[in-house]
Motif scaffolding. Structure first.
Motif, PDB file in Angstrom:
ATOM      1  N   LYS A 101      83.035  42.001  45.063  1.00 10.30           N
ATOM      2  CA  LYS A 101      84.032  41.246  44.298  1.00 10.30           C
ATOM      3  C   LYS A 101      83.386  40.614  43.071  1.00 10.30           C
ATOM      4  O   LYS A 101      83.948  40.654  41.972  1.00 10.30           O
ATOM      5  N   ALA A 102      82.216  40.027  43.253  1.00  9.89           N
ATOM      6  CA  ALA A 102      81.516  39.421  42.116  1.00  9.89           C
ATOM      7  C   ALA A 102      81.190  40.469  41.055  1.00  9.89           C
ATOM      8  O   ALA A 102      81.343  40.230  39.853  1.00  9.89           O
ATOM      9  N   ILE A 103      80.764  41.639  41.500  1.00 13.95           N
ATOM     10  CA  ILE A 103      80.412  42.706  40.559  1.00 13.95           C
ATOM     11  C   ILE A 103      81.634  43.171  39.778  1.00 13.95           C
ATOM     12  O   ILE A 103      81.609  43.286  38.547  1.00 13.95           O
ATOM     13  N   HIS A 104      82.732  43.430  40.483  1.00 13.57           N
ATOM     14  CA  HIS A 104      83.891  44.053  39.839  1.00 13.57           C
ATOM     15  C   HIS A 104      84.770  43.063  39.076  1.00 13.57           C
ATOM     16  O   HIS A 104      85.545  43.473  38.210  1.00 13.57           O
ATOM     17  N   THR A 105      84.649  41.780  39.363  1.00 12.12           N
ATOM     18  CA  THR A 105      85.485  40.799  38.653  1.00 12.12           C
ATOM     19  C   THR A 105      84.692  39.977  37.648  1.00 12.12           C
ATOM     20  O   THR A 105      85.248  39.082  37.018  1.00 12.12           O
ATOM     21  N   ARG A 106      83.407  40.277  37.486  1.00  8.95           N
ATOM     22  CA  ARG A 106      82.609  39.618  36.451  1.00  8.95           C
ATOM     23  C   ARG A 106      83.176  39.971  35.080  1.00  8.95           C
ATOM     24  O   ARG A 106      83.534  41.106  34.813  1.00  8.95           O
ATOM     25  N   ARG A 107      83.260  38.995  34.206  1.00  6.79           N
ATOM     26  CA  ARG A 107      83.778  39.220  32.865  1.00  6.79           C
ATOM     27  C   ARG A 107      82.915  38.509  31.834  1.00  6.79           C
ATOM     28  O   ARG A 107      82.269  37.494  32.132  1.00  6.79           O
ATOM     29  N   ASP A 108      82.947  39.019  30.608  1.00  2.00           N
ATOM     30  CA  ASP A 108      82.311  38.328  29.485  1.00  2.00           C
ATOM     31  C   ASP A 108      83.335  37.327  28.952  1.00  2.00           C
ATOM     32  O   ASP A 108      84.374  37.717  28.417  1.00  2.00           O
ATOM     33  N   VAL A 109      83.059  36.042  29.131  1.00  2.01           N
ATOM     34  CA  VAL A 109      84.003  34.979  28.751  1.00  2.01           C
ATOM     35  C   VAL A 109      83.688  34.505  27.339  1.00  2.01           C
ATOM     36  O   VAL A 109      82.532  34.199  27.025  1.00  2.01           O
ATOM     37  N   ARG A 110      84.711  34.416  26.526  1.00  3.58           N
ATOM     38  CA  ARG A 110      84.502  34.012  25.138  1.00  3.58           C
ATOM     39  C   ARG A 110      85.328  32.800  24.747  1.00  3.58           C
ATOM     40  O   ARG A 110      84.902  32.018  23.897  1.00  3.58           O
ATOM     41  N   ASP A 111      86.492  32.635  25.357  1.00  2.00           N
ATOM     42  CA  ASP A 111      87.382  31.580  24.857  1.00  2.00           C
ATOM     43  C   ASP A 111      88.092  30.812  25.964  1.00  2.00           C
ATOM     44  O   ASP A 111      88.999  30.047  25.685  1.00  2.00           O
ATOM     45  N   GLN A 112      87.704  31.011  27.212  1.00  2.50           N
ATOM     46  CA  GLN A 112      88.406  30.365  28.305  1.00  2.50           C
ATOM     47  C   GLN A 112      87.637  29.174  28.883  1.00  2.50           C
ATOM     48  O   GLN A 112      87.978  28.669  29.950  1.00  2.50           O
ATOM     49  N   PHE A 113      86.612  28.709  28.200  1.00  2.00           N
ATOM     50  CA  PHE A 113      85.775  27.640  28.749  1.00  2.00           C
ATOM     51  C   PHE A 113      86.529  26.314  28.797  1.00  2.00           C
ATOM     52  O   PHE A 113      87.247  25.942  27.869  1.00  2.00           O
ATOM     53  N   LEU A 114      86.327  25.594  29.908  1.00  2.00           N
ATOM     54  CA  LEU A 114      86.892  24.256  30.074  1.00  2.00           C
ATOM     55  C   LEU A 114      85.850  23.220  29.658  1.00  2.00           C
ATOM     56  O   LEU A 114      84.653  23.482  29.701  1.00  2.00           O
ATOM     57  N   PRO A 115      86.278  22.022  29.269  1.00  2.00           N
ATOM     58  CA  PRO A 115      85.315  20.979  28.881  1.00  2.00           C
ATOM     59  C   PRO A 115      84.546  20.388  30.058  1.00  2.00           C
ATOM     60  O   PRO A 115      83.632  19.592  29.871  1.00  2.00           O
ATOM     61  N   GLN A 116      84.902  20.782  31.272  1.00  2.00           N
ATOM     62  CA  GLN A 116      84.256  20.260  32.477  1.00  2.00           C
ATOM     63  C   GLN A 116      82.757  20.539  32.471  1.00  2.00           C
ATOM     64  O   GLN A 116      82.315  21.666  32.228  1.00  2.00           O
ATOM     65  N   ALA A 117      81.960  19.531  32.733  1.00  2.00           N
ATOM     66  CA  ALA A 117      80.506  19.679  32.748  1.00  2.00           C
ATOM     67  C   ALA A 117      80.069  20.514  33.954  1.00  2.00           C
ATOM     68  O   ALA A 117      80.694  20.477  35.021  1.00  2.00           O
ATOM     69  N   VAL A 118      78.996  21.259  33.779  1.00  2.00           N
ATOM     70  CA  VAL A 118      78.384  21.994  34.882  1.00  2.00           C
ATOM     71  C   VAL A 118      77.339  21.084  35.523  1.00  2.00           C
ATOM     72  O   VAL A 118      76.365  20.705  34.866  1.00  2.00           O
ATOM     73  N   PRO A 119      77.517  20.697  36.787  1.00  2.00           N
ATOM     74  CA  PRO A 119      76.554  19.797  37.427  1.00  2.00           C
ATOM     75  C   PRO A 119      75.146  20.378  37.445  1.00  2.00           C
ATOM     76  O   PRO A 119      74.962  21.603  37.511  1.00  2.00           O
ATOM     77  N   TYR A 120      74.185  19.491  37.426  1.00  2.00           N
ATOM     78  CA  TYR A 120      72.777  19.903  37.417  1.00  2.00           C
ATOM     79  C   TYR A 120      72.456  20.825  38.589  1.00  2.00           C
ATOM     80  O   TYR A 120      71.800  21.852  38.418  1.00  2.00           O
ATOM     81  N   GLU A 121      72.948  20.475  39.789  1.00  2.00           N
ATOM     82  CA  GLU A 121      72.602  21.272  40.960  1.00  2.00           C
ATOM     83  C   GLU A 121      73.210  22.675  40.893  1.00  2.00           C
ATOM     84  O   GLU A 121      72.625  23.644  41.401  1.00  2.00           O
ATOM     85  N   VAL A 122      74.370  22.803  40.249  1.00  2.00           N
ATOM     86  CA  VAL A 122      74.974  24.123  40.099  1.00  2.00           C
ATOM     87  C   VAL A 122      74.175  24.946  39.089  1.00  2.00           C
ATOM     88  O   VAL A 122      73.883  26.130  39.311  1.00  2.00           O
ATOM     89  N   LEU A 123      73.832  24.326  37.971  1.00  2.00           N
ATOM     90  CA  LEU A 123      73.011  25.025  36.981  1.00  2.00           C
ATOM     91  C   LEU A 123      71.703  25.496  37.602  1.00  2.00           C
ATOM     92  O   LEU A 123      71.258  26.625  37.363  1.00  2.00           O
ATOM     93  N   MET A 124      71.093  24.660  38.427  1.00  2.00           N
ATOM     94  CA  MET A 124      69.834  25.048  39.051  1.00  2.00           C
ATOM     95  C   MET A 124      70.023  26.196  40.033  1.00  2.00           C
ATOM     96  O   MET A 124      69.131  27.036  40.197  1.00  2.00           O
ATOM     97  N   ARG A 125      71.180  26.251  40.694  1.00  2.00           N
ATOM     98  CA  ARG A 125      71.442  27.395  41.571  1.00  2.00           C
ATOM     99  C   ARG A 125      71.512  28.684  40.756  1.00  2.00           C
ATOM    100  O   ARG A 125      71.007  29.733  41.181  1.00  2.00           O
ATOM    101  N   LEU A 126      72.140  28.621  39.597  1.00  3.08           N
ATOM    102  CA  LEU A 126      72.243  29.801  38.737  1.00  3.08           C
ATOM    103  C   LEU A 126      70.861  30.228  38.233  1.00  3.08           C
ATOM    104  O   LEU A 126      70.522  31.422  38.253  1.00  3.08           O
ATOM    105  N   LEU A 127      70.067  29.251  37.793  1.00  4.46           N
ATOM    106  CA  LEU A 127      68.733  29.578  37.303  1.00  4.46           C
ATOM    107  C   LEU A 127      67.839  30.088  38.437  1.00  4.46           C
ATOM    108  O   LEU A 127      66.997  30.978  38.232  1.00  4.46           O
ATOM    109  N   ASP A 128      68.034  29.552  39.633  1.00 13.81           N
ATOM    110  CA  ASP A 128      67.265  30.022  40.779  1.00 13.81           C
ATOM    111  C   ASP A 128      67.638  31.459  41.128  1.00 13.81           C
ATOM    112  O   ASP A 128      66.774  32.268  41.508  1.00 13.81           O
TER     113      ASP A 128
END
Length: 250
Positions: free
Chosen positions: A24-51
């Motif tokens: 599901k993650a593979i097939h529904t991944r998209r390149d996002v250009r204009d749908q971003f919300l102003p909501q901040a990405v928490p530090y722990e979530v960002l670190m999960r992505l970087l990890d």
């Protein structure tokens, strides 16, 4: 006490639900250009992505990547200016009938995304001789691209959008971010929460391109030998084919 090297462990199978989540993650991944919300990405979530990115495969286990996290609005503005200049140049390269469509495409979310991320490849990491890179010097770059994909799929699982910006002059980005010459810029990403993803890639919806049929891209044993390949693949109606990508990804 010295760590004891562990050997192989039993391979555990994914449950059907776990397996489905990966696809599901593979097939529904998209390149996002204009749908971003102003909501901040928490530090722990960002670190999960970087990890997740940091756990990508790397040839010779050289781990050549670095991650520049950009939140400063003034720096984003400077990068956006560099993009805008390059984008005007890019538009002129397309035929007249394509220029209007190109101009209508939203190809970045630099200012809108809460986080910008530059992923680089340090081509000196591991020294001059690196296991697995002795005969193919590009393997460090390929490894870093795997890190980009890991992050992108993890972001999709977190409900976070990612957009890959590729339209800029290399020297502009180096100057703005202080990147040394021996370090390769691999990806400039816009990252943030979204409340919707396109059901199919945006570039198809906008009429730019379609995904190539998989069966046309598979060869048997040597280049362009399709013997016994097509008959082994499930038939796909061309009307159901998914869209293709440009260099700006889907």
């Amino acid at each position: 006490m010295r760590d004891v090297l562990s050997g192989p462990v039993a391979a555990s199978n994914f449950s059907p639900n776990e397996r489905a989540a990966v696809y599901k993650a593979i097939h529904t991944r998209r390149d996002v250009r204009d749908q971003f919300l102003p909501q901040a990405v928490p530090y722990e979530v960002l670190m999960r992505l970087l990890d997740a990115a940091h756990h990508a495969p790397s040839v010779g286990f050289m781990q050549p990547w670095n991650f520049i996290v950009i939140r400063d609005e003034a720096r984003k503005v400077e990068i956006h200016r560099a993009f805008t200049r390059a984008n005007e140049e890019a538009k002129s390269l397309f035929s007249d009938e394509r220029q209007a469509l190109y101009a209508s495409l939203k190809l970045e979310g630099i200012l809108k995304a809460p986080i910008n991320l530059c992923i680089t490849c340090d081509r000196t990491r591991g020294g001059k001789v690196v296991l697995g890179r002795t005969h193919n010097r590009q393997m460090d770059i390929y490894s870093t691209v795997c890190a980009v994909q890991n992050l992108w799929l993890a972001a999709r699982a977190e409900g976070i959008g990612v957009g890959w910006v590729s339209i800029y002059h290399d020297q502009d980005m180096r100057r703005i971010l202080g990147i040394p010459e021996h370090v390769e810029i691999i990806a400039y990403l816009c990252i943030g929460y979204v409340d919707e993803f396109y059901d199919t890639p945006e570039l198809q919806k906008r009429g730019w391109a379609k995904r190539l049929p998989l069966e046309n891209l598979i060869f048997q044993d040597r280049w362009q030998d399709t013997t016994n390949i097509s008959s082994d693949l499930p038939h796909q109606d061309p009307a159901d084919a998914s869209p293709a990508t440009l260099s700006t990804s889907d």
